[in-house]
Design a protein around this motif. Structure first.
Motif, PDB file in Angstrom:
ATOM      1  N   TYR A 103       5.658   9.812  -4.175  1.00  0.00           N
ATOM      2  CA  TYR A 103       4.527   9.075  -3.616  1.00  0.00           C
ATOM      3  C   TYR A 103       3.540   8.765  -4.732  1.00  0.00           C
ATOM      4  O   TYR A 103       3.239   9.626  -5.562  1.00  0.00           O
ATOM      5  N   SER A 104       3.038   7.551  -4.743  1.00  0.00           N
ATOM      6  CA  SER A 104       2.182   7.125  -5.847  1.00  0.00           C
ATOM      7  C   SER A 104       0.972   6.370  -5.323  1.00  0.00           C
ATOM      8  O   SER A 104       0.941   5.941  -4.166  1.00  0.00           O
ATOM      9  N   PRO A 105      -0.040   6.178  -6.183  1.00  0.00           N
ATOM     10  CA  PRO A 105      -1.140   5.296  -5.795  1.00  0.00           C
ATOM     11  C   PRO A 105      -0.604   3.928  -5.398  1.00  0.00           C
ATOM     12  O   PRO A 105       0.434   3.474  -5.908  1.00  0.00           O
ATOM     13  N   GLY A 106      -1.307   3.259  -4.504  1.00  0.00           N
ATOM     14  CA  GLY A 106      -0.835   1.965  -4.015  1.00  0.00           C
ATOM     15  C   GLY A 106      -1.458   0.779  -4.715  1.00  0.00           C
ATOM     16  O   GLY A 106      -1.069  -0.369  -4.460  1.00  0.00           O
ATOM     17  N   VAL A 107      -2.430   1.009  -5.588  1.00  0.00           N
ATOM     18  CA  VAL A 107      -3.064  -0.067  -6.352  1.00  0.00           C
ATOM     19  C   VAL A 107      -2.960   0.264  -7.837  1.00  0.00           C
ATOM     20  O   VAL A 107      -2.819   1.421  -8.228  1.00  0.00           O
ATOM     21  N   GLU A 108      -3.003  -0.762  -8.678  1.00  0.00           N
ATOM     22  CA  GLU A 108      -2.883  -0.594 -10.133  1.00  0.00           C
ATOM     23  C   GLU A 108      -1.610   0.166 -10.486  1.00  0.00           C
ATOM     24  O   GLU A 108      -1.625   1.096 -11.297  1.00  0.00           O
ATOM     25  N   ILE A 109      -0.500  -0.228  -9.867  1.00  0.00           N
ATOM     26  CA  ILE A 109       0.784   0.432 -10.083  1.00  0.00           C
ATOM     27  C   ILE A 109       1.882  -0.619 -10.113  1.00  0.00           C
ATOM     28  O   ILE A 109       1.838  -1.600  -9.370  1.00  0.00           O
ATOM     29  N   ASN A 110       2.845  -0.444 -11.006  1.00  0.00           N
ATOM     30  CA  ASN A 110       4.075  -1.228 -10.988  1.00  0.00           C
ATOM     31  C   ASN A 110       5.150  -0.309 -10.423  1.00  0.00           C
ATOM     32  O   ASN A 110       5.711   0.526 -11.132  1.00  0.00           O
TER      33      ASN A 110
END
Length: 380
Positions: free
Chosen positions: A122-129
């Motif tokens: 699970y990762s951040p949903g903004v500023e992510i590729n």
């Protein structure tokens, strides 16, 4: 394996419901909740105090998913007690979007284990590729390890998302749990239900997941022409009109890309994952009926890979764009999946900014957009 679950309707109920989950002595706690739950300052202390030996992982959402349907402004706590499965936790700070692939490599290095079978990511949903992140993890752990999960949401604000992991609650950390052991039973399914419209347009300039030009024109200008009055609500309205990715010969790749942001000055679109530099993009749309059929196809695929068991857990990750299209009918896709999975299946999950799963058995793990993905877990 044994699963315990509590739906927490408001932040004031957190302490009591965490204590109830703790009674089952879970090895793993999944927490999917609306952003306000992650703003509770004492949340990490509540969790660690009640669950000192439990692996903690989760993220903020654009809506929770349970067997009852959409859980708005709520928190879904799911505790899992394993009989033989070994857990490994990993976490790393995401410096910026360009750090997505290296962040994936760092996670993979933390999780590397000879018996590793699956990773929940699970990762951040903004500023992510997201696609670069998944590629980085896969580069280390290898294609034989199933990677599933998703990108956190904040309803459809696209401003600030949260993850829960080793270091507590953060807005800039990617978190993962590795599942190791020969007795682990796994399956997955992923499907969309979207239909393309309009011509396929050539990608004439892009960098990773930033699209600058289509057919030699600024990509944002082209996109706004298609959206018409919907363009005023970008980037959130972009969830209703994602791109289908096509190859250099205009063949379908099966991947969909959602718009996560726009840059008015550069005339560009920031997509959730990488774009094929010499490929084509085609706009898509959907109806509630088609999205329900797609969700059912994902459930059928997951069930086809799974043997009969007394109890299993299904983690559903569906795109927030699907929720917006479904509107008041959103529970139809959840109900369709729950009915197919059957009463022996406990259900948790969330509406996301991107879904992580293989497309089909034997394929590489990828970032998807606008899909329903299902991961089933049990021990046998």
């Amino acid at each position: 394996m044994h699963v315990t679950q509590k739906i927490v309707p408001k932040t004031g109920c957190l302490s009591e419901d965490i204590e109830i989950i703790a009674l089952s002595k879970p090895d793993l706690l999944l927490m999917f909740a609306s952003p306000e739950f992650f703003a509770v300052r004492e949340l990490p202390d509540l969790l660690r105090g009640a669950l000192p030996n439990t692996a903690l992982i989760g993220c903020s959402t654009a809506g929770g998913i349970s067997a009852a349907g959409l859980e708005e402004n709520a928190c879904i706590l799911t505790g899992i007690h394993f009989d033989a499965t070994h857990l490994l936790q990993a976490s790393t700070r995401l410096v910026d979007m360009a750090d997505s692939f290296p962040a994936g490599v760092r996670l993979g290095q933390q999780l590397a284990h000879p018996d590793l079978r699956a990773i929940l990511l699970y990762s951040p949903g903004v500023e992510i590729n997201g696609s670069a992140l998944v590629d980085g993890v896969s580069r280390v752990v290898g294609p034989q390890v199933l990677i599933t999960g998703g990108l956190a949401g904040d309803n459809d604000a696209f401003k600030r998302t949260f993850t829960l992991g080793l270091e507590g609650v953060w807005d800039d950390r990617v978190v993962a749990v590795g599942l190791a052991g020969t007795g682990l039973l796994l399956s997955h399914g992923s499907a969309g239900g979207w239909m393309p419209f309009g011509p396929a347009r050539k990608v004439t300039r892009c960098e990773h997941n930033t699209l600058f030009e289509l057919d030699g024109e600024p990509a944002l200008d082209v996109y706004k022409r298609y959206l018409g009055e919907h363009a005023r609500r970008l980037p959130s309205s972009g969830l209703l009109f994602p791109f289908a990715m096509h190859g250099e010969d205009q063949s379908e790749s099966g991947l969909i890309r959602t718009i996560l942001g726009v840059d008015e000055a550069a005339g560009s679109l920031i997509l959730a994952g990488d774009i094929a530099p010499q490929g084509y993009l085609r706009l898509m749309h959907a109806s509630p009926e088609r999205l329900v059929k797609g969700a059912e196809a994902a459930a059928d695929a997951a069930l086809a890979m799974f043997p009969p068991v007394d109890e299993r857990l299904a983690i559903l990750v569906s795109c927030v764009g699907r929720r917006l299209v479904m509107g008041s009918r959103v529970n139809e896709e959840i109900t369709a999946v729950v009915d197919l999975l059957g009463p022996e299946t406990r259900v948790t999950g969330f509406y996301s900014y991107g879904e992580i799963s293989p497309s089909h058995p034997g394929s590489a793990c990828q970032l998807h957009n606008q899909t329903m993905t299902i991961t089933c877990l049990a021990e046998g």
